[in-house]
Design a protein around this motif. Sequence first.
Motif, short mmCIF file in Angstrom:
data_model
loop_
_atom_site.label_atom_id
_atom_site.label_comp_id
_atom_site.label_asym_id
_atom_site.label_seq_id
_atom_site.Cartn_x
_atom_site.Cartn_y
_atom_site.Cartn_z
N THR A 248 75.11 53.37 23.72
CA THR A 248 74.19 52.49 23.51
C THR A 248 72.87 52.32 24.22
O THR A 248 71.77 51.89 23.73
CB THR A 248 75.17 50.76 23.76
OG1 THR A 248 76.31 51.10 22.98
CG2 THR A 248 74.20 49.53 23.24
N LEU A 249 73.18 52.74 25.53
CA LEU A 249 71.91 52.76 26.31
C LEU A 249 70.84 53.64 25.96
O LEU A 249 69.67 53.36 25.98
CB LEU A 249 72.30 53.15 27.78
CG LEU A 249 71.38 53.18 28.79
CD1 LEU A 249 70.64 51.81 28.94
CD2 LEU A 249 71.76 53.52 30.26
N ALA A 250 71.27 54.74 25.24
CA ALA A 250 70.39 55.61 24.53
C ALA A 250 69.85 55.66 23.34
O ALA A 250 69.23 56.58 22.44
CB ALA A 250 70.93 56.95 24.94
N LYS A 251 70.17 54.50 22.61
CA LYS A 251 69.97 54.29 21.15
C LYS A 251 68.63 54.46 21.03
O LYS A 251 67.75 53.88 21.69
CB LYS A 251 70.65 52.84 20.47
CG LYS A 251 70.34 52.61 19.31
CD LYS A 251 70.94 51.56 18.80
CE LYS A 251 70.79 51.37 17.13
NZ LYS A 251 71.29 52.31 16.29
N SER A 252 68.31 55.06 19.79
CA SER A 252 66.79 55.55 19.37
C SER A 252 66.20 56.58 20.47
O SER A 252 64.84 56.76 20.31
CB SER A 252 66.02 54.30 19.28
OG SER A 252 65.42 53.91 20.38
N VAL A 253 66.98 57.42 21.14
CA VAL A 253 66.60 58.38 21.83
C VAL A 253 65.73 59.39 20.98
O VAL A 253 64.86 60.19 21.36
CB VAL A 253 67.81 59.14 22.82
CG1 VAL A 253 68.72 59.72 21.72
CG2 VAL A 253 67.08 60.16 23.76
N LEU A 254 66.14 59.52 19.69
CA LEU A 254 65.67 60.28 18.49
C LEU A 254 65.38 59.29 17.57
O LEU A 254 65.83 58.40 17.40
CB LEU A 254 66.36 61.63 18.25
CG LEU A 254 66.81 62.39 19.26
CD1 LEU A 254 67.36 63.72 18.39
CD2 LEU A 254 65.43 63.05 19.94
N SER A 255 64.71 59.61 16.62
CA SER A 255 64.20 58.58 15.57
C SER A 255 65.45 58.87 14.69
O SER A 255 65.90 59.59 14.17
CB SER A 255 63.13 58.91 14.80
OG SER A 255 62.84 58.40 13.69
N GLU A 256 65.58 57.50 14.11
CA GLU A 256 66.75 57.12 13.27
C GLU A 256 66.16 57.16 11.62
O GLU A 256 67.15 57.11 10.93
CB GLU A 256 67.54 56.10 13.53
CG GLU A 256 68.22 56.04 14.78
CD GLU A 256 68.91 54.78 15.30
OE1 GLU A 256 69.19 54.82 16.38
OE2 GLU A 256 69.08 53.77 14.37
N VAL A 257 64.90 57.27 11.68
CA VAL A 257 64.26 57.28 10.34
C VAL A 257 63.78 58.52 9.65
O VAL A 257 63.93 58.57 8.44
CB VAL A 257 63.06 56.39 10.79
CG1 VAL A 257 62.25 56.04 9.26
CG2 VAL A 257 63.43 54.87 11.20
N VAL A 266 75.33 60.05 13.19
CA VAL A 266 76.30 59.40 12.68
C VAL A 266 76.51 58.01 13.00
O VAL A 266 77.68 57.38 13.04
CB VAL A 266 77.62 60.23 12.66
CG1 VAL A 266 77.75 61.59 12.17
CG2 VAL A 266 77.84 60.28 14.38
N GLY A 267 75.59 57.42 13.66
CA GLY A 267 75.66 56.10 14.24
C GLY A 267 75.76 56.13 15.60
O GLY A 267 76.41 57.11 16.20
N THR A 268 75.43 54.87 16.44
CA THR A 268 75.54 54.66 17.83
C THR A 268 76.99 54.51 18.12
O THR A 268 77.58 53.78 17.61
CB THR A 268 74.59 53.66 18.44
OG1 THR A 268 73.42 53.87 18.10
CG2 THR A 268 75.01 53.30 19.62
#
Length: 587
Positions: A248-257, A266-268
């Motif tokens: 959770t802390l690193a969510k969006s470390v890479l683009s999810e788009v 595969v989701g956070t």
Amino acid sequence: MSTANFTVADHLLWRLKQLGLDKVFQVPGDYVQEFMTALDNFPGIDAVGDVTELGAGYAADGYARYRGIGAVSVQYGVGTFSVLNAIAGAYVERNPVVVISASPSAENRVDIEETGVLFHHSTGDYSADKKVFENVTVASEILSDPASAPEIIDNALRLAMSEKRPIYLEAWQNVWGAACDKPDGHLVIPRPASNPAMMASLLDKVINRLKEAEKPLVLLGIEITRLGIQREVENLLCNLNIPYTTTTLAKSVLSEVQGLGKELFVGTYAGEASWPETFDFVSKRDCILALGAIFTDDYLTMLKTQGNELIRVNMGEARIGNCERFSGIDLAQFIDDLTVYIEHYPMQHRAHCSLPENPYLNSSVHDCDAISYENFFCTYQKQLAQCQKVRDFNLILGESSSLYMAARLTGIEESRFISDAAWGSLGHETGCSLGTALADNRRSVVVAGDGGFMMMCQTLSSISHNKLNTAVFVMSNQVYAIEQSFVDICAFTPAGAFAPFDDLHRWDYKSLANAYFVEYLNVETVADLNGVFATLHENPCKPYLIKVNIDKKDLAPAIQDLAEAITGNKVDDCPCGNSTAQGNNNA
């Protein structure tokens, strides 16, 4: 700046400017006035006043998340101890913040020795602040001599930047304004020390584990962002061609788009608060390569049930399974070495990504529905999917039910998701947004609970004063819902009762917005929420306080899943239990 007037304070500011900093957050104090005067006169770095020391610390933390370093200047004793909580969070979450303070002068200390006087804001132990900060910094220093101060400052800054953790710099009151030589050249930040034998052994064993695995997975952590090695990680994923998740802390470390970030994601993974599909997918992996991840007790199930399948590589150390440990590990170098090996000796992995589309997108949400945690985030997800402006928001979450619900969002651009998910301090999200807004020109959007917002509502004053366009959503249910779910989840059923200590005061948010000179919006229904997004698009420069009226009994599904797993208590086992739970899940 004239060399003849160059001071110890200027030396620190010069180095901070070299490192890319252009804001110092502060609350004034007489001891530290020499530093503040130097700051006011220093070209290229602005002083940003806040109304609480804790808020200034949170702001410096938020700023550092985008600029790579932050700084906060506070009064000795009363200020430093107030900012301590924010700095502890920066330490845990590897975020370099410089705490700047000052204590009684050389002349004061003569009086102390001769008379036994207790100077204001002190405990009587004039090294107390330094001792306290030694627990949450990689360098805690008292500058008592102008001649040695520049070298001490430089060494501390090197540690802050190489370890990605805070430092504490306290000068005797007379030292910040004392003359010193202007530094030559830039500060050289050394690579972390590593043990070549340990690195080689770790690499060999990780390669063997990956070769043997049938269902491998990469789990990315916040240290990847702190080191700024996202492109190197993308290259590794490209060569491995296996799915990845994040903490959770690193969510969006890479683009999810776009790119690999979208194709292999595969989701956070947030323990039992994850989407069930993500949780099940991760639970079936036979090799999990965790890179730069901080494992809190949200991940205890993984640590207990998949500990032998887990490879943990962090800044400075690594673990394979539950037994083998490695020291002297350079995380960035390890990623480079593994990538080189895979490039020369490709493995026959396939991504095996077969997760369905985000369930938020397929949920049945109607404009007339009363707002709930579930349909708030369903609506946010649909806005993410449809609107580039929403994808460009910096979304900031605190320790609340909303954090775990937001972890289920997908389609977030790189580094647009900010949270305090490891330290988990109430109020961080609102205070942090002052720093993110001044470090990055995208709009900061905060989603806070009543409890967290009440702790740090004064930040709205600083947001308004600095003419920022931050939007603060307050999920207003007048209760510490996340606390209550772990105390007694049955409180959320019709027959349940909340613990008295989890009830919150009722606030007049509209009057509060008026007092702080920010715009006010109120959300009762899904239609209202969509209207808020339209208003934000139409008014890109205005700050907003947005009250989202959540029913007290509304239990966020992600929190229900997490609390039931951890406590063993099920809503369905409560008297009249399933009415509330099913009502939320079908919202």
